[in-house]
Design a protein around this motif. Sequence first.
Motif, short mmCIF file in Angstrom:
data_model
loop_
_atom_site.label_atom_id
_atom_site.label_comp_id
_atom_site.label_asym_id
_atom_site.label_seq_id
_atom_site.Cartn_x
_atom_site.Cartn_y
_atom_site.Cartn_z
N ARG A 494 -41.30 44.37 -38.40
CA ARG A 494 -41.51 45.81 -38.62
C ARG A 494 -41.36 46.15 -40.10
O ARG A 494 -42.16 46.90 -40.66
N GLU A 495 -40.35 45.56 -40.73
CA GLU A 495 -40.14 45.82 -42.16
C GLU A 495 -41.35 45.37 -42.97
O GLU A 495 -41.81 46.06 -43.88
N ALA A 496 -41.87 44.20 -42.60
CA ALA A 496 -43.04 43.68 -43.32
C ALA A 496 -44.25 44.58 -43.12
O ALA A 496 -44.96 44.91 -44.07
N ASN A 498 -44.28 47.72 -42.38
CA ASN A 498 -44.10 49.02 -43.02
C ASN A 498 -44.14 48.94 -44.54
O ASN A 498 -44.19 49.97 -45.22
N ALA A 499 -44.16 47.71 -45.07
CA ALA A 499 -44.28 47.56 -46.52
C ALA A 499 -45.74 47.60 -46.96
O ALA A 499 -46.04 47.51 -48.16
N ALA A 500 -46.65 47.74 -45.99
CA ALA A 500 -48.08 47.79 -46.34
C ALA A 500 -48.33 48.98 -47.26
O ALA A 500 -47.68 50.01 -47.16
N GLY A 501 -49.29 48.81 -48.16
CA GLY A 501 -49.62 49.88 -49.09
C GLY A 501 -50.67 50.82 -48.52
O GLY A 501 -51.12 50.65 -47.39
N ALA A 505 -50.89 52.40 -44.94
CA ALA A 505 -49.63 53.08 -44.66
C ALA A 505 -49.84 54.60 -44.69
O ALA A 505 -50.74 55.07 -45.38
N PRO A 506 -49.03 55.35 -43.98
CA PRO A 506 -48.01 54.87 -43.07
C PRO A 506 -48.58 54.42 -41.72
O PRO A 506 -49.61 54.90 -41.29
#
Length: 606
Positions: A494-496, A498-501, A505-506
């Motif tokens: 999930r962290e990975a 949500n790190a999408a640009g 994102a979001p």
Amino acid sequence: MRYRLLPALVASSALRASAAPSASSDSAETYDYIVVGSGPGGGPLAAELARAGYSTLLIEAGGDEGDNPTYAEIPWFNEAANDELTRWDFWVKHSDDPEQDLKFAHTTWDTGDGTFYVGLDPPEHAKLLGIQYPRAAVLGGCAMHNAGVCSMPADDDWNIIVNKTGDTSWDAKNMRKYLMQIERNEYLPPGAPGHGYDGWLATSIQDSSWARNDSLPDPDEAADLVNRDLLELDDKADETSSFYSMVTHADARGMRASPNNYIRATLADPAGYPLTVKLHTLATRVLFDPATVGVDGVVPRAIGVEVMEGPSLYKADPKHVKGTKGPLKQFHAKREVIVSGGAFNSPQLLKLSGIGPRDELAKFNITLVKHLPGVGENLGDNYEGSILAMGSAPVETGLITLLFRTPNAPNKKRNIYTWCGAFSFEGFWPGFPTYHGPTQYSCAMVHLAPKSQAGSVRLVSADPQDKPEINFRFFEHGGKEDLAELVSAANILREAINAAGEPVAPLVEKHPCPGGKDEKCTDEAQAEFFKLQAYSHHATSTCAIGGDDDEMAVLDSKFRVRGVAGLRVVDASAFPVVPGAFPSCPTMMLSVKAAEDIIAEAKKQE
Ligand SMILES: Cc1cc2nc3c(=O)[nH]c(=O)nc-3n(C[C@H](O)[C@H](O)[C@H](O)COP(=O)(O)OP(=O)(O)OC[C@H]3O[C@@H](n4cnc5c(N)ncnc54)[C@H](O)[C@@H]3O)c2cc1C
Ligand SMILES: *[C@@H]1O[C@H](CO)[C@@H](O)[C@H](O)[C@H]1NC(C)=O
Ligand SMILES: *[C@@H]1O[C@H](CO)[C@@H](O)[C@H](O)[C@H]1NC(C)=O
Ligand SMILES: *[C@@H]1O[C@H](CO)[C@@H](O)[C@H](O)[C@H]1NC(C)=O
């Protein structure tokens, strides 16, 4: 039974002295070997036996779809697994608690009007079917409709067989040679250690050119990461967390490679190998020399197979027409019968033939040939689940594959195989998968080394056209720990995600944490989600290899059914533990190992 001993012994030695395996076999076709089932277990084995000069009959319940693009071209794998042409529907249970199973979001019901209902709110009078578990009845078995993912078991998944049986040929270092024997590598320059280039099983990787895109922050690093060879020969592989390139059993053009290719090549070879393939033929039982059955001190001997001829005879086949039967026919094996029907059908066929737990067979009035309590037990599978989120824009990168160890893993070994991309994968049901729109993004997780193998395949009748009852009993042992590992993996992924640009994102998560991780979506809540919604499709281990002192062992290390002569099981049911993340390539390796063992034994006898 003692009173029968003397005449039976006389009769059986008389039979062994004559060429025909039994008095009633005059009219039956006779082969050296009969193999039942043409999947990763039986297909390569039958081809190897014939190539070694032994007349071999390969019996397959399905047809041959080797030229059908749905099967021949790997990108259609979801269509293939949904296709009525080859599909066998098993409706399985995940637990002993019917209330719990009813919470599986894709529980399937028969509405009675020829349609399925999938979901939690069935129409009145709908009949519960259960959780769909697809299998392919076709030349090449499930390797003809699977996604073709090829990966190796952890070394210990092989080594445990050495420990259990003392047979060092199962050492992981030795097993690698069977990959080298079957592989035709199409993604690495010649000479890569541990790889083969002359076999019949093409291997290739996804196009990862997207990772060289200059718009990425560090394109060279990204490309190197996603290009790492997932099948690399490395003593430390099992303890390595890394990105990899997903390997599939397909050629570089995306054409599927499977036992189907090898069987067809063997049939077409100008050398005229003595291979006979009977399609649309359902094996109904293994035949035994009657003089060896039920006689104290005499080992029962398999001498052939009875079949029912015709298409769609098995009730798992959605095309089966109620009441349809086919003519029965017998085939005889001079040397051996080898059962390779897969993790559900091999134990069923053994039980129908009188080999299995005494009480279960007695319930259905099946004459006991050999009491083997392990037949149909020890069913194991990889737990699978996914994290699914909707992006703000479509994600255009290709698949990213990652093998890693969660911090709560029980040892140093990696325990999660995941691949992420713009797809959804939430399990199996008629019509799977759900398309959530162009912005869907998933990380699908396969958990390795499940701590529980408490599942079972049990008869519901003595009718070979019936499906058995299959219950996986997910999470029965060490369930809390395995669920915690899945939750830990989901938290990391999930962290990975949500790190999408931008513009992706979001992302808005659909599950396991609807709307994202908040105070309501605790680790406990996620564990509950995976407990109810985990799925699987890599069933193994229902006729497990085990040691002499293990009452639940079904096979010895040479695949011989314990306490029975002339009978082996060679397929995914032989693995004592779940072999890594994906069983297809390991089962093909096991198949050619079995061929080597069987041929060596035959040569010794000549
Ligand atoms: C949808 C799906 C996707 C998958 N994806 C992957 C993947 O990407 N990678 C991977 O490694 N694994 C995957 N798997 C699992 C993998 O394909 C199986 O583990 C593997 O095929 C098992 O091989 P097997 O020989 O034991 O059995 P099977 O492949 O099931 O073959 C058994 C054969 O025996 C025949 N048979 C059974 N009973 C009888 C009988 N009584 N008479 C005559 N014939 C009979 C069947 O018709 C079948 O052809 C997938 C499985 C499914 C269902
Ligand atoms: C095999 O047995 C040895 C010695 O008991 C042990 O150290 C090792 O962990 C075992 N390996 C497996 C795969 O079970
Ligand atoms: C590189 O990425 C950009 C932006 O996502 C995309 O428009 C382009 O098609 C990509 N090029 C290649 C070769 O994949
Ligand atoms: C088994 O045989 C007994 C005695 O003939 C019979 O009563 C019983 O119904 C049979 N059971 C099954 C499942 O066929």
